[in-house]
Motif scaffolding. Structure first.
Motif, PDB file in Angstrom:
ATOM      1  N   LEU A 184       0.566  -8.787  10.356  1.00 33.21           N
ATOM      2  CA  LEU A 184       2.097  -8.946  11.026  1.00 33.21           C
ATOM      3  C   LEU A 184       2.244  -8.831  12.382  1.00 33.21           C
ATOM      4  N   ALA A 185       1.402  -7.888  12.911  1.00 28.73           N
ATOM      5  CA  ALA A 185       1.237  -7.878  14.405  1.00 28.73           C
ATOM      6  C   ALA A 185       0.760  -9.212  14.901  1.00 28.73           C
ATOM      7  N   GLU A 186       0.034 -10.067  14.237  1.00 31.80           N
ATOM      8  CA  GLU A 186      -0.632 -11.412  14.773  1.00 31.80           C
ATOM      9  C   GLU A 186       0.679 -12.549  14.250  1.00 31.80           C
ATOM     10  N   GLY A 187       1.758 -12.188  13.717  1.00 28.97           N
ATOM     11  CA  GLY A 187       2.701 -13.139  13.449  1.00 28.97           C
ATOM     12  C   GLY A 187       2.384 -13.883  12.294  1.00 28.97           C
ATOM     13  N   GLN A 188       1.772 -13.443  11.265  1.00 30.84           N
ATOM     14  CA  GLN A 188       1.153 -14.237  10.206  1.00 30.84           C
ATOM     15  C   GLN A 188       2.159 -13.787   8.934  1.00 30.84           C
ATOM     16  N   SER A 189       2.036 -14.622   7.983  1.00 26.28           N
ATOM     17  CA  SER A 189       2.719 -14.136   6.742  1.00 26.28           C
ATOM     18  C   SER A 189       2.070 -13.641   5.577  1.00 26.28           C
ATOM     19  N   LEU A 190       2.524 -12.756   4.489  1.00 31.86           N
ATOM     20  CA  LEU A 190       1.839 -12.196   3.579  1.00 31.86           C
ATOM     21  C   LEU A 190       2.383 -12.205   2.221  1.00 31.86           C
ATOM     22  N   LEU A 191       1.587 -12.600   1.399  1.00 29.37           N
ATOM     23  CA  LEU A 191       2.178 -12.691  -0.040  1.00 29.37           C
ATOM     24  C   LEU A 191       1.240 -11.542  -0.820  1.00 29.37           C
ATOM     25  N   PHE A 192       1.903 -10.904  -1.669  1.00 28.29           N
ATOM     26  CA  PHE A 192       1.435  -9.664  -2.439  1.00 28.29           C
ATOM     27  C   PHE A 192       1.483 -10.233  -3.795  1.00 28.29           C
ATOM     28  N   THR A 193       0.607 -10.130  -4.880  1.00 27.01           N
ATOM     29  CA  THR A 193       0.884 -10.257  -6.265  1.00 27.01           C
ATOM     30  C   THR A 193       0.946  -9.156  -7.041  1.00 27.01           C
ATOM     31  N   ALA A 194       1.386  -8.775  -8.245  1.00 25.19           N
ATOM     32  CA  ALA A 194       1.115  -7.561  -9.063  1.00 25.19           C
ATOM     33  C   ALA A 194       2.091  -7.889 -10.387  1.00 25.19           C
ATOM     34  N   THR A 195       1.693  -6.882 -11.228  1.00 26.08           N
ATOM     35  CA  THR A 195       2.492  -6.953 -12.517  1.00 26.08           C
ATOM     36  C   THR A 195       3.641  -6.187 -12.294  1.00 26.08           C
ATOM     37  N   ALA A 196       3.917  -5.182 -11.640  1.00 31.75           N
ATOM     38  CA  ALA A 196       4.836  -4.382 -11.550  1.00 31.75           C
ATOM     39  C   ALA A 196       5.482  -4.150  -9.834  1.00 31.75           C
ATOM     40  N   ALA A 197       6.570  -3.907 -10.033  1.00 30.28           N
ATOM     41  CA  ALA A 197       7.141  -3.811  -8.444  1.00 30.28           C
ATOM     42  C   ALA A 197       6.821  -2.639  -7.801  1.00 30.28           C
ATOM     43  N   PRO A 198       6.652  -2.785  -6.524  1.00 31.50           N
ATOM     44  CA  PRO A 198       5.815  -1.797  -5.779  1.00 31.50           C
ATOM     45  C   PRO A 198       6.188  -0.218  -5.935  1.00 31.50           C
ATOM     46  N   ARG A 245       5.651   1.054   3.164  1.00 34.47           N
ATOM     47  CA  ARG A 245       5.571  -0.446   3.430  1.00 34.47           C
ATOM     48  C   ARG A 245       5.691  -1.601   2.313  1.00 34.47           C
ATOM     49  N   MET A 246       5.145  -1.239   1.107  1.00 35.60           N
ATOM     50  CA  MET A 246       4.939  -2.101   0.133  1.00 35.60           C
ATOM     51  C   MET A 246       6.507  -2.241  -0.452  1.00 35.60           C
ATOM     52  N   GLN A 247       7.045  -0.664  -0.312  1.00 36.73           N
ATOM     53  CA  GLN A 247       8.418  -0.430  -1.264  1.00 36.73           C
ATOM     54  C   GLN A 247       9.303  -1.142  -0.335  1.00 36.73           C
ATOM     55  N   GLY A 248       9.167  -1.338   0.997  1.00 31.65           N
ATOM     56  CA  GLY A 248      10.008  -2.226   1.842  1.00 31.65           C
ATOM     57  C   GLY A 248       9.685  -3.476   1.997  1.00 31.65           C
ATOM     58  N   THR A 249       9.002  -4.139   1.195  1.00 28.43           N
ATOM     59  CA  THR A 249       8.602  -5.551   1.148  1.00 28.43           C
ATOM     60  C   THR A 249       9.437  -6.152   0.021  1.00 28.43           C
ATOM     61  N   PRO A 250      10.270  -7.400   0.427  1.00 27.77           N
ATOM     62  CA  PRO A 250      11.254  -7.927  -0.293  1.00 27.77           C
ATOM     63  C   PRO A 250      10.183  -8.723  -1.817  1.00 27.77           C
ATOM     64  N   LEU A 285      -5.886  -2.445   2.810  1.00 26.88           N
ATOM     65  CA  LEU A 285      -4.680  -3.193   2.591  1.00 26.88           C
ATOM     66  C   LEU A 285      -3.433  -2.876   3.412  1.00 26.88           C
ATOM     67  N   PHE A 286      -3.552  -1.651   3.930  1.00 25.88           N
ATOM     68  CA  PHE A 286      -2.391  -1.087   4.890  1.00 25.88           C
ATOM     69  C   PHE A 286      -2.786  -1.630   6.325  1.00 25.88           C
ATOM     70  N   HIS A 287      -4.206  -1.577   6.604  1.00 24.40           N
ATOM     71  CA  HIS A 287      -4.648  -1.997   8.073  1.00 24.40           C
ATOM     72  C   HIS A 287      -4.434  -3.743   7.996  1.00 24.40           C
ATOM     73  N   LEU A 288      -4.409  -4.508   6.987  1.00 27.13           N
ATOM     74  CA  LEU A 288      -4.392  -5.912   6.879  1.00 27.13           C
ATOM     75  C   LEU A 288      -2.970  -6.298   6.965  1.00 27.13           C
ATOM     76  N   HIS A 289      -2.166  -5.309   6.292  1.00 30.17           N
ATOM     77  CA  HIS A 289      -0.648  -5.549   6.397  1.00 30.17           C
ATOM     78  C   HIS A 289      -0.192  -5.442   7.813  1.00 30.17           C
ATOM     79  N   ASN A 290      -0.607  -4.246   8.536  1.00 27.76           N
ATOM     80  CA  ASN A 290      -0.111  -4.290   9.845  1.00 27.76           C
ATOM     81  C   ASN A 290      -0.639  -5.285  10.681  1.00 27.76           C
TER      82      ASN A 290
END
Length: 224
Positions: free
Chosen positions: A114-128, A141-146, A106-111
């Motif tokens: 974003l480096a490729e200019g793509q958007s990411l949506l994450f879902t969860a039952t609790a805040a990061p 990186r997750m805690q820095g995500t809106p 997930l860390f590598h996918l995130h980086n």
């Protein structure tokens, strides 16, 4: 009265935007999904309890953005460079905490996304900040995500959720059933899903229509 065997029939879940009911409990989340092109840093964490509609909104976003949807538990086995070529929705991210292979992926996918200019949506039952992640770099990186939260359902949303759950099962309860259930069940998405499943099973087993009498019998039996 004779009983008949009950079977788990296929449930056809409607996941289009027109099938998603908006109320004060989820309006902010819906607005963020529909305004995805303006996400800060091109990423968002969608938080809500089980059954709140996170998967539904992920599909709405995928239809708008062309994103692929993948469960977080499957990211470790995925082709990360190929996945990062377009927008990605990763579901149930909090469930991989402690799984180092999944966290690394997930860390590598995130980086890379974003480096490729793509958007990411994450879902969860609790805040990061409540995910017990083992990888510090992923946690930061997750805690820095809106983050946007789907609140517990109000009466209007609870009735709409139950209506959709009945519709997904091709069921048509009597009109009085939804207001009656809203007054009687716990105010949660899990409770809505549970009562719809139980009414479906009881109606089939006892060959009875889904009306307030059946609902009362079922709920009164819970209280005894």
């Amino acid at each position: 009265m004779a009983r008949q065997l009950s079977f788990d029939l296929p449930v056809r879940t409607a996941l289009g935007r027109a099938d998603f009911f908006v109320s004060s409990a989820n309006a902010t989340a819906v607005a963020m999904i529909e305004g995805w092109r303006t996400w800060p840093a091109r990423k968002l964490v969608l938080v809500g309890p089980r059954g709140a509609g996170k998967t539904h909104l992920a599909h709405v976003w995928a239809a708008q953005s062309g994103a692929r949807i993948i469960p977080a538990r499957d990211v470790a086995a995925a082709d990360i460079p190929a996945l990062a070529e377009g927008p990605v929705a990763v579901e149930d991210c909090d469930t991989i905490a402690g799984d180092r292979a999944a966290e690394d992926a997930l860390f590598h996918l995130h980086n890379l996304a974003l480096a490729e200019g793509q958007s990411l949506l994450f879902t969860a039952t609790a805040a990061p900040n409540h995910w017990p992640l083992a990888l510090p770099d992923l946690a930061s990186r997750m805690q820095g995500t809106p983050t946007v939260q789907i609140a517990p359902p109000d009466d209007e949303l609870l009735m709409a959720v139950m209506m959709k759950l009945f519709s997904d099962r091709q069921l048509s309860p009597a009109p009085q059933v939804l207001p009656y259930l809203t007054r009687r069940i716990d105010r949660s998405f899990d409770a809505a899903r549970d009562i719809v499943e139980r009414l479906d099973a009881a109606a089939l087993e006892h060959r009875r229509p889904i009306n307030t009498t059946l609902a009362r019998d079922l709920l009164d039996n819970d209280d005894t």
